[in-house]
Design a protein around this motif. Sequence first.
Motif, short mmCIF file in Angstrom:
data_model
loop_
_atom_site.label_atom_id
_atom_site.label_comp_id
_atom_site.label_asym_id
_atom_site.label_seq_id
_atom_site.Cartn_x
_atom_site.Cartn_y
_atom_site.Cartn_z
N HIS A 43 10.08 8.60 0.72
CA HIS A 43 10.41 9.84 1.43
C HIS A 43 11.74 9.70 2.17
CE1 HIS A 43 5.85 10.76 1.43
NE2 HIS A 43 6.41 11.07 0.28
N TYR A 68 5.38 4.86 0.18
CA TYR A 68 5.74 6.28 0.23
C TYR A 68 6.67 6.65 1.38
CZ TYR A 68 2.93 7.03 -3.84
OH TYR A 68 2.45 6.98 -5.12
N PRO A 69 6.53 6.06 2.58
CA PRO A 69 7.54 6.37 3.60
C PRO A 69 8.96 5.96 3.18
CG PRO A 69 5.59 5.46 4.63
CD PRO A 69 5.40 5.31 3.14
N SER A 93 0.83 -1.20 0.00
CA SER A 93 0.00 0.00 0.00
C SER A 93 0.87 1.25 0.00
CB SER A 93 -0.90 0.00 1.23
OG SER A 93 -0.09 0.13 2.39
N ALA A 94 0.21 2.36 -0.26
CA ALA A 94 0.90 3.65 -0.22
C ALA A 94 1.53 3.88 1.14
CB ALA A 94 -0.09 4.76 -0.56
N SER A 95 0.90 3.37 2.19
CA SER A 95 1.44 3.56 3.53
C SER A 95 2.75 2.80 3.75
CB SER A 95 0.42 3.15 4.59
OG SER A 95 0.19 1.76 4.54
N LYS A 96 3.07 1.87 2.87
CA LYS A 96 4.33 1.15 2.94
C LYS A 96 5.37 1.75 1.98
CE LYS A 96 2.85 -2.37 5.49
NZ LYS A 96 3.13 -2.39 6.89
#
Length: 166
Positions: free
Chosen positions: A100, A96-97, A91-94
């Motif tokens: 970043h 994108y961090p 997921s994006a929560s995995k």
Amino acid sequence: MDDDGTPNVDNSNESSPENNLDEEKRIKCMKAHKELFNSMSNYEKKLIRGLMRGFGNTMILWLISKKRQHGYEIMTKFHESTAPYNTKMPSASKIYPVLHDLEKNNLIKGSWEHHGKRRVKYYEITTEGEEALSRFRKMGKFAKKNKSSLWVEFFKDMIDVEDNNE
């Protein structure tokens, strides 16, 4: 779309006997992987997933080194490569961090572009990122050459990495 507003045409998937054979071979391989994965116990599946997650950050850096891309492309590539293992697309929560963090540490650089009404952030590797991957490769080659790494032995055994020195 091209600069003149005409749609890009991707001919890479044109039907040819070679492409059809490659696709059939890929599908057959994916089915075999899925059957093997499904035959594993839940604990064995957990071990495999843990191994795959452990290399995610470095793999994301490596993927960006191959081609400038955005986060959703990376998520899709992970999904395609893990499809036989019945794992969800990261997921994006995995993703994108990680992106970043890589950007914060100057290993990749992001730039925003407009695609119609949407803004999309594309990532590309920096000189520092290329140097980091180069050092990782050197470490692996040194360990392989000196046969001093448990990791090298592990990967040779687990994924049948060819050793040209033997």
